[in-house]
Each structure stands twice: as structure tokens, then as C-alpha cells.
Scaffold this motif. Structure first.
Motif, short mmCIF file in Angstrom:
data_model
loop_
_atom_site.label_atom_id
_atom_site.label_comp_id
_atom_site.label_asym_id
_atom_site.label_seq_id
_atom_site.Cartn_x
_atom_site.Cartn_y
_atom_site.Cartn_z
N ASN A 1 46.09 1.59 -10.62
CA ASN A 1 45.44 1.68 -9.32
C ASN A 1 45.23 0.28 -9.20
O ASN A 1 43.73 -0.11 -9.59
N PHE A 2 46.18 -0.85 -7.91
CA PHE A 2 45.39 -1.97 -8.18
C PHE A 2 44.39 -1.90 -6.81
O PHE A 2 44.68 -1.96 -6.19
N VAL A 3 43.91 -3.49 -7.27
CA VAL A 3 43.22 -3.88 -5.86
C VAL A 3 44.61 -5.55 -5.83
O VAL A 3 44.39 -5.97 -7.27
N LEU A 4 44.67 -6.13 -4.70
CA LEU A 4 45.17 -7.28 -5.00
C LEU A 4 44.04 -8.75 -4.21
O LEU A 4 43.38 -8.54 -3.02
N PRO A 5 43.79 -9.26 -5.05
CA PRO A 5 42.56 -10.53 -5.15
C PRO A 5 43.20 -11.88 -4.90
O PRO A 5 43.73 -12.12 -5.36
N LEU A 6 42.62 -12.14 -3.38
CA LEU A 6 42.75 -13.77 -3.59
C LEU A 6 41.48 -14.72 -3.24
O LEU A 6 40.26 -14.31 -2.96
N SER A 7 40.92 -14.44 -4.60
CA SER A 7 39.60 -14.21 -5.24
C SER A 7 39.17 -16.00 -5.50
O SER A 7 40.05 -16.52 -5.36
N HIS A 8 38.00 -15.51 -5.68
CA HIS A 8 37.13 -17.67 -5.95
C HIS A 8 37.85 -18.08 -7.20
O HIS A 8 37.95 -19.52 -6.62
#
Length: 631
Positions: free
Chosen positions: A422-429
Motif C-alpha cells: 500500500n504505497f505512498v508516492l513521496p517527493l520528500s525533503h
């Protein structure tokens, strides 16, 4: 000081602590004000200490004034009460270790610390008149896997500093909520606010696992922050770090003169990458401490989710180590069996006590079933960051469009495993620091192409299966790489091209929330169908996102600056297909290419469907289309 007559640490607590299943240590250990406001009780786990006393403002920091008494059982808990301690006063535990070494330690379960660089704990209450009843009654449906979850990641100290000073939680809450609501994000994720001595660690070197950092105010200030966001319809997720801790003298390291919270052997207890101590997950009391910390934030601060940092470093004994620098498990393998047990216990406790919240793992390897039930051999997390999608997508987008056809698989490969977790797509810090540049700076081409590429990326990301996460500044294409000092470059957000990107992010969130096809089956293969995955010569991809009721949204990405006219794509129904979104529209800063808002399907078999659309694909763009009438 005498043994506390009103101590709440009893025989059952002793048993659960020793068993490693105590999930409410914050109700029994630490410095706590008594109900009548006259004095405080103290309890601390220090099993190898020779003696323990409380030193603080009320006793002139005299180690003889308030000694603690060790319990008669084998827990190693020292406790007592001082009638003179008062709200707001600073204190520490003075521990005399075997051999006579004297240590002055902050309270591991303190509710508040002095503002760094000071290191003492402070006596505090957690009284707050919550006003988020409606949110708490309804948040289960907002945190479900079939709900739209779009997360805005924030570093509290550098989001906005109008006068240059660090903000107070209350001061931050109002403008942040307004910004998040205007852009349609559903949740805010805070980089760690657990107390940390070094501001430059961004909170990832935690010393206070039960205290919001005093840099931004008091517990009540932080409660007000959460309360206000909830009243505005915004969930709050905390970044939480049970993987390691710093070796500051006042902290958990060598707490009672022995390696109590960490392994003694540096091959197990020292993190070579972060130069910090690693928790000993095989120690029952340590697991109880960490699980209690997790539940504390959900219990007392109404937090809606925990993003668990650096899970991969917990799972592998050889993480960031060379041969000979680590100790295999009892089977000779590299898996940290004790950490697996801890993560299972953590997730069991969270979903048992707060089933309307969620946990998210930052796990960067191919460890299987991270977000699958424990009963199925999983770790029990609700979701997992999709690091593979992030790395492949950014690598693809950095390529000059003329070369993208040779890297087409980077963009399509994520669908091979998109529903394995169950994914989260991260464009994170993590993607905009340490010389990596900003998101807009990663995009190739001249200024116009950079903005078009970023709009294309966001359009693709919001359509791809999985929940969304975007780090602050990305919503208006900040040019500068993020730094924890100062604030975001808000003046850029007023420039036309940057304003266009922000307008697009708001519209993407609106569609993501309103179109069930874009979120309802984020974690199910039933919600996705390729239409065109193999047109690498023209660098075009197209797919359908579906809802449970069969509604579909067609998503088309043109990954080159060349407009594509009369591009045929099969669709599941005839009639008019309306453009829900075109990332190239003038309002978003684009050139205005498109299909005049809609196109009619023709009875021409294509891509396995009996109907087809003939589309104009704008340069470097993402299109969303939806059928509004049957043929």
C-alpha cells in the motif's frame, strides 16, 4: 523525598514492562505533577544504578534533597515524590552508576524540555480543551486506504519566518492551515518535532520521545496546532524515529552507566552512517518504551498517523556496514529478528488502540509485505513509501526529452510492483537537500521546459496509483534547494510561472479528492489498466484509473516537447470525453495546446477497446479525460 504513596506503577505494570508489552509507560514513569498541584511524582527505569535522585529548581539542584527509592521487585524502577516541585520547573535525574560515576540525565519520559541548548526536563501538565470532536469522530473514513490522502510535508522551523525567528506552533497553525486548505491537501506531515538537541538534525536525532520540541513552544501550543488543523479538516502525521538516537550526555545513551537502551557492542549499537546509537530491540523494556512513545502521540496529541523513519536500517543487521562490522542473527542471517518483533508489536498496538489512524514505513529495500497484516507474515504497517517509484521517476525526468525513449522502462516499471504494497508516492525533503537541488532544478531544458516538465511530473504523480506526498516549496516550484535555516522563498510564489504550478497542484488535489477513480482503488490492481505502455519512440504513456463502480479517468502523458496531433487511444466507452485537466493550459503557465475541452470517441477498435479517441497531446503535458455521455 519518600516513596510515592500515589505511585501508579504497580505489579501489573512491572510485569508488562518486563514482558515488553507495556504500551502506556507515559502514564506511570517520568516526572508528573500530582492532581492537587502540590508536588510531583517521579519514576525512572535505571536497573543498574547505585542510587538515583531528582535535582531541580525547587531543591537548588541538591542531590541529597530528593533521593528516589528502588522498587522491591526486579524492574529496576526508582520512584518517589517531592511536595515542593511545581509546574514549569526544570529537573534532571542524578544517577550514580556502579563504580561511582555520576550522570545527570534528562527524563526519558519528560513531557517538555528546556529550549535547546539547555538540556533539563520541565514539569508540565497536558491539560487542553480540545475542539476537534467532529474530526475525531469522522477521521476513520479520511484515513482509509480507499480515501484520497494527499500529504504536505513540512519542516516547522523553516516553512515561514516573517521576522526571522523560529515560529511558535500557534503562529504556524493559522497560515499553514490556510495554505493547505487552499491547495486541497488532506494531511500535513511534520518532520520530527520530538525534542532534539541539534537543530540541524531536522529532528531525526531525538532525545525527548514524549516531548514536542520547546523551540516552537509548549505542549499546549502544539495541541493548539493539531486542534486547529483538525478543525480546518486537515490530518496531522508525525515523522517518528525509533531507529536510532544521539549520544548526547544528557540523553538515553549509557543512561544508568550501562548500555541500557542501546547495544553495548558497536557492531550492533553504533550507527556508522549517522554516528548515533541503535536501540536494543531485544530488550523488553526498550520495546515498551518505544511503543509507549508511539501511542503517547496518538493518545495525548490526537495525531492521525506516524511515518516511521529509516525502517530499512532497523531490518538489516548489515545496514551501512562492511563485512566483519556486523553480527549475524541466531540463524546466521542479516535480518534483525528483534527489530521485526518490535515493528510487529508497534503496529499491533497502534491499530488495536487507534484503528482510525495509520502507520507508514520509510523502507527503501525490497523487504516483502511491509504493509501487509502480521498474520500474513507482514510487518503490519498501513502504508509504505514507494522509494523505487521516486528514484526511477526522478531519474527519468532528469533525462533530456530527446533521450527519454531509451529510458522508457524507468517510467513504466513501477506498475510491475505497484500493488505489492500500500504505497505512498513521496517527493520528500530528502530529494531537495545535500546538493540534489530543487525539484524544478532537476528538470531539463530552458525555463519554459523546466516548468512544463514539473507540471507533467505532478500530473503523472497524482494519477499514478498510491497516496501522494509533496515537500513544502514544491507546490510553487521553489528554485533554491531547501535549507533548515531561513524560510521558503515565498516571493517566488507570486511570479506567473510559479503561481501556475501552485494553481495546478491545487487543481490536482481537487480532482484527486473528487474523482473516485483517482483514489478509491489506489491499492488495488482493479483500479488500473494500461492503454499504451510501449510507445517509447514517441515517449507517450496512457492508462485508465478506475473506481469500484466502473467510472474511469483516462490519463495521457506526452514526455517530449513535441506536440502529438491525432494520437489515437482506445477507450472503454463512446460519446464525449471531457478534459478534466490539461497541464498545458494557460492558467497553469502552459502554452494552451489541447482539445478545446473535449473530444468525441469514434467506433474504431484500438488498444483492445471498440472505441477510440483522436487526441492532440500538448508538449510536455499530462491530460486527464473522463466520459460524460455514452455513444
Amino acid at each position: 523525598m519518600s516513596r510515592s504513596p500515589d505511585s501508579t506503577f504497580g505489579d501489573t505494570d512491572a510485569y508488562l514492562l518486563g514482558e515488553g508489552t507495556h504500551a502506556r509507560l507515559h502514564e506511570h514513569l517520568g516526572g508528573r505533577l500530582v492532581a492537587d498541584g502540590l508536588g510531583a511524582t517521579f519514576a525512572v527505569w535505571a536497573p543498574n544504578a547505585r542510587s538515583v535522585s531528582v535535582i531541580g529548581d525547587w531543591n537548588a539542584w541538591d542531590p541529597r534533597a530528593d533521593p528516589l527509592i528502588v522498587r522491591a521487585d526486579s524492574t529496576g524502577v526508582w520512584e518517589g515524590r517531592s511536595a515542593h516541585a511545581r509546574h514549569g520547573q526544570a529537573y534532571k535525574f542524578r544517577i550514580v552508576a556502579e563504580g561511582g560515576r555520576v550522570l545527570e540525565k534528562a527524563d526519558p519520559l519528560a513531557l517538555l524540555s528546556e529550549a535547546p541548548p539547555a538540556t533539563a526536563s520541565r514539569l508540565w501538565s497536558l491539560a487542553h480543551d480540545w475542539g476537534d470532536d467532529h474530526w475525531m469522530r469522522t477521521r476513520a473514513e479520511r484515513n482509509r486506504l480507499d480515501a484520497p490522502i494527499s500529504i504536505y510535508e513540512v519542516h516547522p522551523g523553516s516553512w515561514r519566518r516573517p521576522d526571522g525567528a523560529l515560529p511558535n506552533y500557534r503562529e504556524l497553525a493559522r497560515p499553514l492551515a490556510e495554505h493547505v486548505v487552499s491547495l486541497g491537501f488532506t494531511h500535513v506531515e511534520l518532520m520530527p518535532v520530538t525534542e532534539h538537541p541539534f537543530y540541524g538534525s531536522w529532528g531525526y536525532q531525538t532525545t525527548g520521545y514524549f516531548a514536542p520540541t520547546a523551540r516552537y513552544g509548549t505542549p499546549q501550543d502544539f495541541m493548539d496546532f493539531v486542534d486547529h488543523l483538525h478543525q480546518r479538516g486537515i490530518g496531522v502525521v508525525l515523522d517518528w524515529v525509533p531507529s536510532h538516537f544521539p549520544d548526547d550526555a544528557h540523553g538515553l545513551s549509557v543512561f544508568d552507566g550501562t548500555h541500557l537502551y542501546e547495544h553495548a557492542d558497536p557492531r550492533q549499537g553504533f550507527h556508522p552512517e549517522w554516528h548515533s546509537a541503535i536501540f536494543n530491540y531485544g530488550r523488553n523494556e526498550v520495546r515498551s518504551f518505544l511503543v509507549s512513545s508511539a501511542l503517547f502521540w496518538l493518545d495525548r496529541y490526537h495525531i492521525d498517523g506516524l511515518r516511521v523513519d529509516a525502517v530499512a536500517s532497523m531490518l538489516y543487521l548489515d545496514y551501512a556496514r562492511k563485512e566483519g562490522e556486523w553480527i549475524p542473527n541466531r540463524h546466521g542471517g542479516r535480518e534483525n529478528l528483534e527489530a521485526i518483533t518490535f515493528l510487529n508489536e508497534l503496529n499491533r498496538a497502534v491499530y488495536r488502540e487507534h484503528p482510525d489512524t495509520f502507520t507508514v514505513a520509510e523502507e527503501s529495500t525490497a523487504w516483502p509485505r511491509v504493509s501487509r497484516p502480521i498474520e500474513m507474515g507482514g510487518l503490519g504497517f498501513g502504508m509504505k513509501w514507494n522509494m523505487g517509484w521516486m528514484h526511477d521517476t526522478l531519474a527519468f525526468m532528469k533525462e533530456d526529452p530527446v533521450h527519454r525513449r531509451f529510458h522508457h522502462h524507468r517510467l513504466t516499471f513501477s506498475m510491475v510492483y505497484a500493488f505489492s504494497e500500500n504505497f505512498v508516492l513521496p517527493l520528500s525533503h530528502d530529494e531537495v537537500v545535500y546538493g540534489k537541488g530543487s525539484l524544478i532544478g532537476k528538470m531539463p531544458g530552458d525555463a519554459w521546459q523546466q516548468f512544463a516538465n514539473l507540471r507533467l511530473l505532478y500530473g503523472y504523480m497524482w494519477a499514478h496509483p498510491g497516496k501522494k506526498l509533496l515537500f513544502m516549496g514544491g507546490e510553487f516550484a521553489q528554485r533554491r534547494e531547501w535549507t533548515h535555516e531561513g524560510q521558503l522563498e515565498w516571493q517566488q510564489a507570486e511570479l506567473p510561472a510559479h503561481r501556475g504550478v501552485q494553481h495546478l497542484v491545487g487543481e490536482l488535489n481537487r480532482l484527486y479528492r473528487s474523482e473516485r477513480a483517482l483514489h478509491e482503488l489506489d491499492a488495488s490492481p482493479d483500479g488500473f489498466e494500461w492503454i499504451e505502455a510501449d510507445d517509447q519512440s514517441q515517449s507517450v504513456i496512457a492508462f485508465l484509473r478506475r473506481a469500484r463502480n466502473g467510472e474511469a479517468v483516462l490519463v495521457v502523458c506526452n514526455l517530449t516537447p513535441v506536440p502529438r496531433r491525432n494520437y489515437r487511444l482506445g477507450v472503454p466507452s463512446g460519446g464525449i470525453w471531457r478534459e478534466l485537466l490539461n497541464s498545458d493550459t494557460l492558467a497553469f503557465g502552459g502554452a494552451g495546446w489541447g482539445n478545446l475541452g473535449e473530444v468525441e470517441a469514434a467506433p474504431v477498435p484500438s488498444h483492445g477497446h471498440r472505441q477510440a479517441l483522436s487526441l492532440t497531446l500538448p508538449p510536455l503535458s499530462t491530460l486527464y479525460l473522463k466520459a460524460v455521455a455514452d455513444a
